[in-house]
Design an enzyme around this catalytic site. Structure first.
Site: not given
Ligand code: IVH
Length: 766
Positions: A25, A28, A74-75, A108, A129, A283, A403
């Site tokens: 580091d 760098y 979102s998921l 995640k 986002r 996925k 009060c």
């Molecule tokens: S994929 C269409 N992969 O989770 C798929 N999301 O609800 C979109 N997140 O705010 C997301 N880790 O930022 C994906 N390995 C991962 C993830 C991830 C965290 C978050 C993402 C988003 C939320 C999805």
């Protein structure tokens, strides 16, 4: 300088993408300093993607909105093995697929989603986002994050590439940050996610630069000139090659059993990781299958998030405090023996309401199980009573702990089948209003806050003193404070007192939306306040508006419209507003939003009245009458000509024979006319912009992509628009292109409608 930059890029790549540094580091940092020195001496030779940008630049005044080239989705969540089974079954059914189904398993991350846009291989923009369609431009901040490549590690980059991922703070980075904050006596961050989000939202990127933020990329978004590989996993490998950190725990599973196994292994490792994860994302690996699966609403059918269960720990209840909020709501808060759960130390938990205390049967000193899930406030799940003598029962107070006023059940308005009904809520409220110093302090703190009057130097602590010394009894009194009032407070000297008075005075000029927000009308947040100001343009209109008229504004429904109209009808509030107007210099556009005049249709109004049998179709038929005045003429003669079902005609007549309904309808219609919005019998006609733009004044700023300036101007002029150069309260619309300047800022300040080029295109689409 080029050589140094190249070397630094290379070492970044070794460090972040390959996790295999070649230098220390310190080495760098030395290279970076050498480059910085050269740039200081020859600023004109600084490279656009110079690694020195990691240091940050001068602060911005606000983040610009950016529309995502592809929505950020979102998921959906799964909480059990069964739900994951269902996910797979749905996919197989939809695809009619019996063969192997590869699913990529990824941790995640619990951080902040980011979109990184590269043009010709150079980082061009970083955006949050936001709502998925529009985010905030945080490029300057993103550039300071060393894990974000400023340039793709390739000689042949795609012309356009959007990379998506998660910005996060490692747990160790978070600890370091909090240690620094503690030693400076600053407020501590709650958890790594909040700290990461807060760091990214700094207007001063030099602050962001000082935070140890990190990145894992998890996919590509929009791209041009790039032949994507066939699978998601290959994209991740490509991204790693181009310099992005990819989570090393990503795996490809070819069966559900492998997915379950991955889950168990990761769950077991979770606590040992140096970053927070809240689950696993699965996925579908193949892009062609992804494409066939498509999306529902805001989430893809080809991915799902399997959440880890919330974490629970045992601790002890020390005390319960009853806090009184801005609206008087009395909230019980449990004080706990501090305990570490889900990455943070928890010493408070919400008890929600009175019923919750009864349900738990809480007593002082009880052992309790506390649960913390993600970002939500910790909760007490249940009591573990000890065998020995238990402490006192927790009793919900009958009188306000601040009060002494009565504490009463909150009445809530709800929409049930289109009708507004009032029911008893679960909450309780102190009826003391501004007599209650807790409510007064909270209201005033809101009043002076950044998004409201923005009175610098008047935080909660100062307000508390002002209230306790009887120097203010309401918002109006703030404007009559003198220097000697401040001098009498703790922590104020000559200069600071002078400053306080000056910042009060300079806050007097305020735009209508901020003014409305400052009033603290129940249910009216920043967004609603903006919609009100933008829609009706004048306080005098908003104050007298019928709820039904307010409902024509975006995102204002029956409940919110009633709150607004009740607020202004209240005689005390009305007096305060009158007095405030005398003190401030309100900046109003005075203009109605032109689209409003088109949204206010009789059929929309009739549908909302929920008269039995009056469907949308029937409402449309009746709307042909043109005005309600006309409808009521000669005993509703107009209805006879419509050949409606007899029963419906009867219902309509009965409804308006009720004098309250009749008066209201006449009032609404008159008000619309007074406001300059006549009924229009059709839905807004977006494809005839000419009629809707006629007579407006527009300003065009920034670089446009699809049009030349002259093209736009001549089009607008043809549509009857006056195009001017400077933004003023007379401006109706500001059209913004890329890199807009101060005009955009001014337009925002004045609450003027802002259109992007895309939105204009949509408007012009025939
Ligand atoms: S994929 C269409 N992969 O989770 C798929 N999301 O609800 C979109 N997140 O705010 C997301 N880790 O930022 C994906 N390995 C991962 C993830 C991830 C965290 C978050 C993402 C988003 C939320 C999805």
């Amino acid at each position: 300088m080029e050589r140094l930059a190249r070397e630094l890029h290379h070492h970044n790549y070794r460090y972040y993408a390959l996790d295999d540094p070649e230098i220390t580091d310190q080495e760098y940092d030395r290279l970076l300093r050498d480059l910085q020195d050269l740039e200081d001496r020859y600023p004109h030779l600084q490279l656009a993607d110079s690694p020195t940008q990691r240091i940050g630049v001068a602060p911005l005044s606000a983040f610009e909105p950016v529309e995502h080239l592809q929505p950020m989705l979102s998921l959906d969540n799964a909480f059990s093995d069964d739900e994951l089974h269902d996910f797979e079954r749905r996919i197989r059914d939809r695809l009619q697929w019996q063969g192997d189904l590869e699913l990529v398993c990824e941790p995640k991350l619990d951080g902040v989603a980011i979109s990184l846009l590269y043009r010709d291989g150079v980082l061009d923009q970083g955006a949050t986002r936001g709502d998925g369609r529009t985010g905030e431009n945080i490029t300057a901040n993103v550039r300071t994050i060393r894990a974000v490549p400023l340039r793709l590690n390739t000689d042949q980059p795609p012309p356009v590439l959007e990379v998506r991922g998660e910005i996060y703070l490692s747990r160790s980075g978070f600890e370091r940050l909090n240690e620094d904050a503690r030693s400076r006596g600053d407020k501590l961050f709650v958890n790594p996610r909040n700290a990461a989000a807060g760091s990214l939202r700094q207007l001063d990127s030099r602050i962001t630069a000082s935070r140890p933020l990190a990145l894992f990329a998890y996919g590509a978004g929009y791209s041009e000139g790039w032949t994507m590989p066939d699978t998601h996993f290959q994209v991740l490998e490509q991204l790693r090659e181009w310099g992005f950190p990819i989570n090393p725990l990503v795996e490809v599973a070819i069966s559900l059993d492998q997915c379950f196994d991955y889950y168990r292994r990761l769950e077991a490792r979770r606590d040992g990781l140096d970053y927070d994860i809240d689950g696993i994302v699965y996925k579908v690996n193949s892009f062609s299958l992804q494409q066939r699966l498509g999306f529902v609403a805001r989430a893809p059918r080809w991915a799902i998030a399997r959440k880890f269960p919330a974490q629970e720990v045992a601790t002890r209840l020390l005390d319960v405090e009853f806090q009184v909020g801005r609206t008087g709501a009395v909230t019980p808060v449990a004080r706990l023996e501090p305990v570490f759960v889900g990455g943070v130390t928890v010493s408070n938990a919400t008890l929600h309401n009175r019923d919750e205390i009864d349900r738990l049967g809480l007593r002082l000193g009880d052992g309790v199980i506390v649960r913390r899930a993600g970002d939500v406030i910790p909760q007490i799940v249940r009591v573990v009573p000890s065998d020995d003598k238990r402490g006192e029962r927790i009793v919900f107070p009958e009188h306000c702990p601040v009060c002494g006023s009565d504490v009463k059940r909150i009445i809530v308005r709800k929409l049930v089948k289109g009708k507004l009904i009032e029911t008893e809520g679960v909450g309780y409220r102190c009826v003391g209003r501004l007599v209650c110093s807790a409510q007064l302090i909270a209201s005033l703190t809101h009043f002076v806050s950044r998004e409201a009057f923005d009175i610098v130097g008047l935080g909660e602590k100062v307000i508390e003193q002002l209230v306790h010394r009887n120097l203010v009894d309401g918002p109006v009194a703030i404007f009559n404070l003198t220097k000697s009032d401040f001098l009498s407070l703790e922590g104020f000297a000559d200069k600071s007192s002078q400053n306080a008075v000056e910042s009060i005075n300079s806050s007097r000029t305020i735009t209508l939306d901020k003014f409305l927000y400052a009033l603290g009308i129940p249910e009216v947040g920043r967004e609603t306040a903006r919609n009100l100001a933008q829609g009706l343009g004048k306080l005098s209109r908003i104050r007298i508006a019928y709820p039904e008229v307010l409902e024509f504004l975006p995102d204002i429904g029956m409940v919110v419209s009633r709150e607004i109209s009740n607020f202004f009808r209240d005689s005390h509030n009305s007096k305060v507003v009158d007095e405030l107007i005398e003190e401030v210099d309100l900046v109003e556009t005075g203009k109605l939003d032109p689209s409003l005049a088109q949204i206010a249709t009789i059929d929309e109004y009739l549908t909302k009245l929920a008269i039995p049998g009056v469907t949308k179709g029937i409402a449309k038929k009746i709307a042909q009458v043109g005005s309600l005045d006309e409808l009521f003429k000669k005993d509703f003669q107009f209805l006879d000509g419509l050949s409606l079902p007899e029963k419906v005609t009867r219902e309509v007549i009965d409804f308006f024979m009720n004098s309250e309904n009749f008066d209201n309808a006449i009032g609404v219609e008159r008000q619309l006319r007074d406001f300059g919005m006549h009924w229009s019998s059709h839905k807004p006609d977006v494809d005839s912009p000419k009629s809707s733009l006629e007579g407006q004044t527009w300003v065009v700023t920034g670089t446009l992509e699809a049009f030349s300036r002259d093209q736009v101007k001549s089009y607008l002029v043809e549509a009857g628009v006056k195009v001017t150069d400077s933004v003023s309260s007379k401006t109706d619309v500001v059209l913004v292109g890329a890199n807009p300047g101060s005009k955009l800022a001014k337009a925002k300040k004045l609450g003027i409608r802002i259109l992007t080029e895309d939105e204009l295109l949509k408007l012009l689409e025939v």
